[in-house]
Every structure is written in C-alpha cells, then in structure tokens.
Design a protein around this motif. Structure first.
Motif, short mmCIF file in Angstrom:
data_model
loop_
_atom_site.label_atom_id
_atom_site.label_comp_id
_atom_site.label_asym_id
_atom_site.label_seq_id
_atom_site.Cartn_x
_atom_site.Cartn_y
_atom_site.Cartn_z
N LEU A 196 0.83 -1.20 0.00
CA LEU A 196 0.00 0.00 0.00
C LEU A 196 0.87 1.26 0.00
CD1 LEU A 196 -2.83 -1.05 2.47
CD2 LEU A 196 -3.15 -0.32 0.10
N LEU A 197 1.91 1.29 0.83
CA LEU A 197 2.79 2.44 0.87
C LEU A 197 3.55 2.61 -0.45
CD1 LEU A 197 4.19 2.02 4.49
CD2 LEU A 197 2.50 3.69 3.71
N ALA A 198 3.88 1.48 -1.09
CA ALA A 198 4.61 1.54 -2.36
C ALA A 198 3.78 2.15 -3.47
CB ALA A 198 5.07 0.14 -2.76
N GLN A 199 2.45 2.03 -3.40
CA GLN A 199 1.59 2.59 -4.44
C GLN A 199 1.83 4.09 -4.60
OE1 GLN A 199 -2.51 1.66 -3.61
NE2 GLN A 199 -2.18 -0.56 -3.72
N ARG A 200 2.09 4.78 -3.49
CA ARG A 200 2.33 6.22 -3.54
C ARG A 200 3.80 6.56 -3.33
NH1 ARG A 200 -2.35 8.95 -3.31
NH2 ARG A 200 -1.47 10.92 -2.59
N GLY A 201 4.61 5.56 -3.00
CA GLY A 201 5.98 5.84 -2.62
C GLY A 201 7.05 5.47 -3.62
N LEU A 202 6.84 4.42 -4.40
CA LEU A 202 7.85 3.99 -5.37
C LEU A 202 7.62 4.66 -6.72
CD1 LEU A 202 8.32 0.14 -4.75
CD2 LEU A 202 9.99 1.96 -4.37
N MET A 203 8.71 5.02 -7.38
CA MET A 203 8.62 5.63 -8.71
C MET A 203 9.67 5.00 -9.63
SD MET A 203 10.41 9.35 -8.08
CE MET A 203 12.11 9.48 -7.50
N PRO A 204 9.37 4.93 -10.94
CA PRO A 204 10.36 4.39 -11.87
C PRO A 204 11.52 5.35 -12.07
CG PRO A 204 8.42 5.14 -13.06
CD PRO A 204 8.10 5.26 -11.59
N VAL A 205 12.72 4.82 -12.09
CA VAL A 205 13.94 5.58 -12.35
C VAL A 205 14.82 4.73 -13.26
CG1 VAL A 205 13.86 6.82 -10.13
CG2 VAL A 205 15.11 4.65 -10.31
N PRO A 206 15.84 5.32 -13.88
CA PRO A 206 16.74 4.49 -14.69
C PRO A 206 17.30 3.33 -13.86
CG PRO A 206 17.16 6.81 -15.10
CD PRO A 206 16.18 6.75 -13.97
N GLY A 207 17.12 2.14 -14.35
CA GLY A 207 17.64 0.95 -13.66
C GLY A 207 16.66 0.27 -12.74
N GLY A 208 15.45 0.86 -12.59
CA GLY A 208 14.48 0.20 -11.73
C GLY A 208 13.53 1.16 -11.05
N TYR A 209 13.48 1.08 -9.72
CA TYR A 209 12.53 1.87 -8.93
C TYR A 209 13.22 2.43 -7.70
CZ TYR A 209 9.07 -0.52 -11.80
OH TYR A 209 8.34 -0.99 -12.87
#
Length: 284
Positions: A184-197
C-alpha cells in the motif's frame, strides 16, 4: 480502498501537497497525518472504517506525491504544523480534528498544544512527543546534523531492480511492516527511475534533526491541549516500553495488540483501531 476515496492536490502557496479525501462532505473535519517515510496510504485500511468524518489524509511534504521542500530548507516539526494550518485555511476549517500516527501524532500534539482553540479532537496512534535531549547535548547534536547534511550531497538513493524488491526493502525498514502494508505504501511511494525503482521520499528526511526539545518543553505542548484526546498504544510498538511517559499523559489511553503500524498491517488491526476511534469521536 473505499469507493469514497478521492485524490486531490492542495496548492498552499509555499508548497503543493497531495491528499486522499475520505467520508461524507458534511462529516466532522479531520486532517490525518502519517508517519515518517510513509504516505497517505497509511490510512487506506483505517479511514474507510471511520464513521461520520470528512478525512483529509495528507502526503506530508517530502513524502508520497507531495512536493519536496526547496533546496536549503529542512523538515522541522513547526514547518509541518504550518502546512496543516494552511490546508485547514484552504478548506475553510476554523476547527478540525487531527488523526496522527507516529510522526503525524507528534505533529498533531504540537499543533494542538500551540493552538488549542483550533483543534476539536486528537486521535493518536503510537506517537505523542518527539525524542528529547538534555541541554548539555544540544551543541553536539547540531554538529552531527551539520556534518550529515554535508555528507548527503555525495549520496545516491537506493535503486531496486523490481517493484517487488522495493516492497521487500520497506518490509524490512527501520520499522518493519507487513507485506500488505508495504504494498500500500509503495503505491504512492515507489517511482520508476533508470535501472528500476526508487522511493519518492526526500533524502533529507533521513537526516538527523539539528535540535531537540528538552523533556519539559515537550510536555509543555501536552499540558496545553484542551480538546478530547485518545491515544492508541500498540502493544508491540514504540510507546509501550515508555511507561514513565505514558503515566504522565492526561489522555485516554487504549492498548491494542499489534506493532507500530497496527492500523495498516492487517484488516484486524485496522478494525480494532477503528472501533476505538469511532467510540472516541462518538458519531452515530
């Protein structure tokens, strides 16, 4: 999450914050504040279970989808309190309740003590006052914080090859959470960046605070609170071992089973916290 949830953005002039809205538009106004390095989804299990409340669950500055502070600025508790007041002003709420977890509970206590006439209810989850410090350690504390600020310039955020790896890292964080909570926290917390998240949160949030209150100063906020207050203590959380502090608090206290994120880790914990707060707010 409930179908009642609405995503909004609040332009406060000095910063833009993201938030979730829960509950009826004519419900009792409540601003919900999450913990350190969490986001508005901290209340995804709890808020839909609370009756008769109009809840604005913020992504605090530097967290989730909210903006980061400008270069050179920090994340002092007083700045968070100012943000909350700006949100209330924008919504036209002269008096409102606060629902806070951990860091959010600390901000709530300080705001309710600073401006007791503005806060109608205080619902706290496993948090009350910030870590305190004796006077003689103040200079050393500032020195350590300044050195950490300089070192931050050369650090890079962790990048996870997959979303799952980012979720697992959050599960094993400084305060462990369940897989469901981390997702649930990752839904608003993780973002794509070069090489992954990578996690969206501002790296400056991990810096040590340059100053801390003396214990007497911290309790001065508690003593000025004038509204009904209910504190949920997690049996396996952070507050349970601080019995001396808990004995000083003039609040209703309820100890419930679970860890620091008991309101988010599973449906059972969220239901227990909701039952407690529904009685506290007393709305049929």
């Amino acid at each position: 999450m409930s179908a009642q949830v609405e995503e909004v953005r609040l332009a406060l002039g000095h910063i833009e914050l993201a938030a979730h809205l829960f509950g009826p538009a004519d419900g009792l106004p409540v601003i919900a504040l999450h913990g350190w390095l969490d986001n508005a989804n901290s209340f995804a299990r709890l808020a839909p279970r609370l009756k008769g409340l109009r809840i604005v669950a913020l992504d605090l500055a530097g967290h989730g989808y909210s903006a980061h502070r400008p270069v050179g600025a920090g994340y002092a508790l007083a700045d968070y309190a100012h943000d909350v007041l700006r949100v209330a002003e924008q919504l036209g709420w002269q008096r409102f309740g606060l629902l806070g977890h951990s860091l959010g509970a600390i901000i709530s206590v300080q705001l309710a003590g600073a401006l007791p006439d503005r806060i109608s209810h205080l619902a706290l989850i496993d948090g009350v006052v910030p870590p305190t410090l004796s006077e003689q350690d103040a200079a050393e504390r500032l020195g350590l914080a300044l050195q950490a600020q300089l070192r931050l310039d050369g650090k890079r955020k962790s990048v996870y090859a997959t979303l799952e790896a980012g979720v697992e890292a959050r599960m094993k964080g400084m305060v462990a959470v369940s897989r469901e909570a981390a997702e649930l926290l990752a839904q608003r917390g993780l973002m794509p960046v070069p090489g992954g998240y990578s996690w969206r949160s501002d790296s400056r949030l991990t810096l040590p605070s340059p100053s801390r209150l003396h214990p007497d100063q911290a309790m001065a906020f508690v003593k000025r609170i004038a509204c009904p207050t209910c504190l949920v203590v997690a049996a396996d959380g952070m507050l349970a071992r601080h019995t001396a502090l808990l004995e000083q608090l003039p609040f209703e206290q309820v100890t419930l089973p679970g860890g620091h994120h008991l309101h988010l880790n599973d449906a059972e914990g969220a239901a227990l916290v909701a039952d407690c707060f529904n009685r506290f707010f007393g709305i049929p």
